[in-house]
Design an enzyme around this catalytic site. Structure first.
Site, PDB file in Angstrom:
ATOM      1  N   LYS A 183       0.841  -1.200   0.000  1.00 49.51           N
ATOM      2  CA  LYS A 183       0.000   0.000   0.000  1.00 49.51           C
ATOM      3  C   LYS A 183       0.873   1.244   0.000  1.00 49.51           C
ATOM      4  O   LYS A 183       1.577   1.521   0.958  1.00 49.51           O
ATOM      5  CB  LYS A 183      -0.922   0.061   1.216  1.00 49.51           C
ATOM      6  CG  LYS A 183      -1.997   1.144   1.017  1.00 49.51           C
ATOM      7  CD  LYS A 183      -2.647   1.605   2.299  1.00 49.51           C
ATOM      8  CE  LYS A 183      -1.904   2.724   2.974  1.00 49.51           C
ATOM      9  NZ  LYS A 183      -2.024   4.030   2.318  1.00 49.51           N
ATOM     10  N   GLU A 257      10.870   0.780   9.799  1.00 46.58           N
ATOM     11  CA  GLU A 257      11.860   1.816   9.530  1.00 46.58           C
ATOM     12  C   GLU A 257      11.151   3.129   9.814  1.00 46.58           C
ATOM     13  O   GLU A 257      10.292   3.555   9.046  1.00 46.58           O
ATOM     14  CB  GLU A 257      12.344   1.692   8.078  1.00 46.58           C
ATOM     15  CG  GLU A 257      13.699   2.296   7.864  1.00 46.58           C
ATOM     16  CD  GLU A 257      13.592   3.748   7.494  1.00 46.58           C
ATOM     17  OE1 GLU A 257      13.588   4.581   8.432  1.00 46.58           O
ATOM     18  OE2 GLU A 257      13.490   4.056   6.315  1.00 46.58           O
ATOM     19  N   CYS A 291      13.699  10.487   6.467  1.00 49.87           N
ATOM     20  CA  CYS A 291      13.718   9.986   7.842  1.00 49.87           C
ATOM     21  C   CYS A 291      15.128  10.033   8.422  1.00 49.87           C
ATOM     22  O   CYS A 291      15.301  10.208   9.621  1.00 49.87           O
ATOM     23  CB  CYS A 291      13.177   8.576   7.897  1.00 49.87           C
ATOM     24  SG  CYS A 291      13.854   7.524   6.608  1.00 49.87           S
ATOM     25  N   GLU A 388      10.885  15.151  15.280  1.00 40.81           N
ATOM     26  CA  GLU A 388      11.167  15.080  13.845  1.00 40.81           C
ATOM     27  C   GLU A 388      10.258  16.077  13.130  1.00 40.81           C
ATOM     28  O   GLU A 388       9.034  15.995  13.214  1.00 40.81           O
ATOM     29  CB  GLU A 388      10.898  13.657  13.346  1.00 40.81           C
ATOM     30  CG  GLU A 388      11.252  13.479  11.896  1.00 40.81           C
ATOM     31  CD  GLU A 388      11.092  12.029  11.434  1.00 40.81           C
ATOM     32  OE1 GLU A 388      10.106  11.396  11.818  1.00 40.81           O
ATOM     33  OE2 GLU A 388      11.965  11.549  10.695  1.00 40.81           O
TER      34      GLU A 388
END
Lengths: 520, 287
Positions: A183, A257, A291, A388
């Site tokens: 997906k 991850e 990331c 983040e």
């Protein structure tokens, strides 16, 4: 024209042949989704590109069933060399259609064409080419002789490197002998569906790869589906946590991850101009939607002013604008939602007392944009040093000694990436040893290669993608023959179904591993 | 006239010391026939948390020791266990109700596992690491490193010493430090193993042994934010799914329960389960 002014040089969209509507790719064919379709837009213009189908629960069932059927009937019976041949075909087709994919990716994602053309799509081809060669060499993957595939892999990927993340997921899964239901992210489904056309051209057996689109709830239905044996997710730490909870007690093998807050450490003996290039590459590559971005700059105090001055000067040359323009450095932010988050955290940074500086570039009228920004005078407790941001925003901190740099770099629940800039090899090696991060770049940043394992420590997730380790994430040891003496074969977990189902019926019904999981 | 024996006080092993439970609680350890053997410390949440603090403090030294050194220290455990075999035979016989030959065989196996794992300390990196042929001017190396603090629920049935050793040894090889909840019903050999560790060059805090109820202690370890990994090998009878859910909050690495005689059988994969692969890209000059 002044110095650094360029005439527009947009890449042509003429080679695109997009449809107005895209269905789900299940069992080798495109089918209409049973959920409500949604539009995918160009974040640089906010114009609709196409309508994308939404997979509801029945569609997810159908996709998983197709993957299971293909696994049992075709893919798990195919020789490794034949699986490899299909992957080689895919790699070649991606190369052949590279320009088209690059344009489509830039259109749908907002990232500059020079990145999709020179980084994303070449890596997609490289990933398939690398893992193609592994398919008939699984004995050397590091999980012992005759390793077994897992079955059906459910893969959910993010919007920052749409096709590249697809390749990172699908290539090792297929090489290892699994089938896939993937997906893509809601805002960046387009290239995954073009990729489905490539699979048709490659004549990949039906059902080996299924691509279903939709929002987070579709992804949730997929990873919780009892018919999947492996879950691989790339995305936020909060969603990663939820997935880790939901697969608890099942036999599903999990790779995560997740987020990061990478430290980019610049020592006083570093080649400053190269380090400045690396800082820019670390945080402004892909609008900072990375990331493993070097979002915390740790500069040795003695060179702080010099580095910041040179960094600002360099940042002023970054061109923000039309992502399809070959001279563009900074493209569009992927979505209004992400832009709002970047703005919110940046405003917080100012409120908490950090000093904000942005380049004075012209922001286009339509679309989602954020000027490259740095914060100086940041302390370790500031939100902009901890959270983040996932945007073109750099937080600058200082240090005096290597020990302080290491302590500050490790002072985060994340552990995905770090950078070290120094001319002294012995110092680089010593610091690299102490950093708790899965990928460390010494005098470089944001390098990726299919042969090189990538993944996090701590709350940046677990499992590796790339290299031999990335292959092992889709394999399990051969069934052992039950000897407890030394040296023994691999351990075999107890049947979790019996352990959890009897004791915890509520969660067992939700979490019990698939009935099919033993079919292999 | 028979000499009156001096029974041992069985305590916890935390940070290289042998404290009683801070809670002041003990529980009776009975022989297989139901006779009283000893009062073991009934570890509390605070004891578990103290053990995590001790394990975290010891991590830098143990993970930072050379692989050769770690291998020698683990081998030395085997040496000392060999020398104390009589004591362990006693404890295993009385707790588990097996004969001396079976107890002796269990100790042999436990000693051999220390030796086997000791030998891995300076080899697993070579087997599980890689030099990566990346497309660019980089020296690119991937090596496994210890995950950090590992909390372990030791196997609860069967062979008490062997179960404990099989669970803690692989975690120690890479340089992790350990908090282990011992076999609840047969904890004596585990506590005595603590005495072996304390005298065999294992730095204090590298292994911490808590006795008591796994059902009571495990949730605190599973949810502890300073624990990096959770080995549920002996948690099959607990609500281990809930423990795994709780471990997800800080994304701990989790190994599931195992059962049977070969639970935690010696395997390289048990070492690697508590390692993280670090990839370093070093720039090469272009000559």
């Amino acid at each position: 024209m002044k110095f650094l002014d360029y005439a527009p040089a947009p890449e042509s969209q003429a080679l695109l042949n997009l449809k107005s509507d895209y269905g789900l790719f299940i069992n080798g064919d495109f089918t209409a989704g049973r959920g409500t379709p949604f539009q995918t837009i160009n974040p640089a213009t906010e114009q609709q590109i196409a309508m994308i189908a939404t997979a509801n629960e029945a569609d997810v069932d159908a996709a998983v069933a197709a993957a299971r059927h293909a696994y049992d009937g075709v893919w798990s019976r195919l020789s490794g060399s034949d699986r490899g041949k299909y992957l080689f075909r895919i790699a070649r087709l991606v190369q052949e259609r590279a320009r088209e994919l690059a344009v489509a990716e830039t259109l749908d994602n907002g990232k500059p064409i020079k990145e999709t053309r020179d980084v994303d799509i070449p890596l997609v081809a490289a990933w398939f080419f690398y893992y193609a060669g592994w398919a008939d060499k699984l004995d050397h993957a590091g999980v012992g002789p005759n390793p077994a595939s897992l079955g059906v892999a459910a893969q959910v990927i993010p919007w920052n490197f749409p096709l590249m993340m697809l390749a990172w997921k699908i290539a090792p899964a297929l090489a290892a002998g699994n089938t896939v239901v993937l997906k893509p992210a809601e805002t960046t489904s387009l290239t995954a569906l073009l990729f489905a056309e490539i699979l048709q051209q490659a004549d990949l057996p039906a059902g080996v790869v299924n691509i279903i689109t939709g929002d987070g709830s579709t992804g949730q239905t997929l990873v919780n589906h009892p018919g999947v044996n492996k879950v691989a997710f790339t995305g936020s730490t909060s969603v990663g946590r939820a997935i880790a909870r939901s697969v608890a007690g099942t036999d599903k093998k999990l790779s995560l991850e997740l987020g990061g807050k990478g430290a980019n450490i610049v020592f006083d003996d570093a080649p400053i101009d190269q380090a400045v290039e690396g800082i820019v590459r670390g945080i402004f590559f892909n609008q900072g939607h990375v990331c493993c971005a070097g979002s915390r700059l740790l500069v040795q105090e003695s060179i702080h002013d010099d580095v910041i001055e040179r960094l600002k000067r360099r940042m002023q040359t970054l061109r923000l604008g039309d992502p399809l323009d070959k001279n563009t450095d900074i493209g569009a932010i992927n979505s209004a939602e992400q832009l709002a988050r970047i703005r919110e955290l940046s405003d917080l940074g100012q409120q908490e007392g950090a000093e904000r500086w942005s380049t004075d570039c012209v922001i286009p009228e339509n679309g989602f944009w954020f000027a490259p920004t740095i914060f100086t005078n940041v302390s370790t407790s500031h939100r902009i040093a901890r959270d983040e941001i996932f945007g073109p925003v750099l937080s600058v901190l200082t240090f005096r000694t290597p020990a302080e740099a290491i302590a500050k770099a490790n002072n985060t629940p994340y552990g995905l990436s770090a950078g070290i800039w120094s001319d002294k090899g012995s110092r680089i090696l010593a610091v690299a040893d102490k950093l708790r991060a899965g990928v460390i770049w010494a005098n470089t940043f944001n390098q990726f290669d299919p042969s090189s394992p990538f993944g996090g420590y701590k709350e940046s997730g677990y499992g590796r993608e790339g290299g031999r380790h990335g292959l092992a994430a889709y394999l399990k040891p051969a069934v052992r023959t039950g000897s407890r003496s030394i040296p023994a074969a691999e351990h075999a977990p107890v049947s979790k179904k019996s352990a959890s189902a009897s004791k915890k019926s509520a969660s067992a019904s939700k979490k019990s591993a698939s009935a099919e999981k033993a079919t292999k | 006239m028979n000499r009156l024996a001096i029974p041992k006080t069985y305590k916890l092993y935390i940070g290289g010391k042998f404290p009683r439970s801070e809670s002041g609680r003990v529980y009776e350890v009975l022989s297989h026939k139901g006779d009283f053997l000893a009062n073991a410390a009934k570890g509390s949440r605070k004891d578990a948390r103290d053990a995590v603090v001790a394990a975290r403090s010891a991590l830098g030294g143990w993970a930072g020791a050379t692989a050769y050194n770690r291998g020698q220290v683990l081998y030395r455990i085997a040496e000392l266990l060999e020398g104390r075999r009589a004591q362990f035979i006693d404890e295993i016989e009385s707790c588990e109700g097996v004969n001396a030959a079976a107890a002796s065989a269990q100790i042999d196996e436990a000693i051999d596992r220390w030796v086997w794992y000791a030998g891995w300390a300076d080899k697993y990196v070579q087997v599980a690491g890689n030099a990566n042929p990346v497309s660019g001017p980089f020296f690119n190396l991937s090596v496994p490193e210890p995950t950090g603090v590992v909390a372990i629920i030791a196997p609860q049935g069967g062979e008490s010493l062997l179960g404990l050793v099989s669970a803690i040894a692989p975690a120690l090889v890479a340089g992790n430090t350990v908090v282990v909840v011992a076999n609840e019903l047969a904890p004596l050999s585990g506590i005595s193993l603590g005495e072996v560790l304390a005298t065999s060059d294992v730095p204090g805090g590298v292994v911490n042994i808590v006795t008591g109820s796994p059902a009571e202690i495990a949730p605190w370890l599973a949810s502890h934010a300073d624990v990096n990994a959770l080995d549920l090998v002996g948690a099959g009878d607990l609500d281990w799914v809930e423990l795994q859910i709780s471990a997800a909050d800080t994304l701990k690495r989790v190994l599931p329960p195992e059962s049977g005689a070969d639970a935690a059988a010696p395997a390289l994969s048990r070492i690697l389960a508590f390692t993280e692969v670090k990839t370093v890209w070093h720039t090469k000059a272009i000559l």
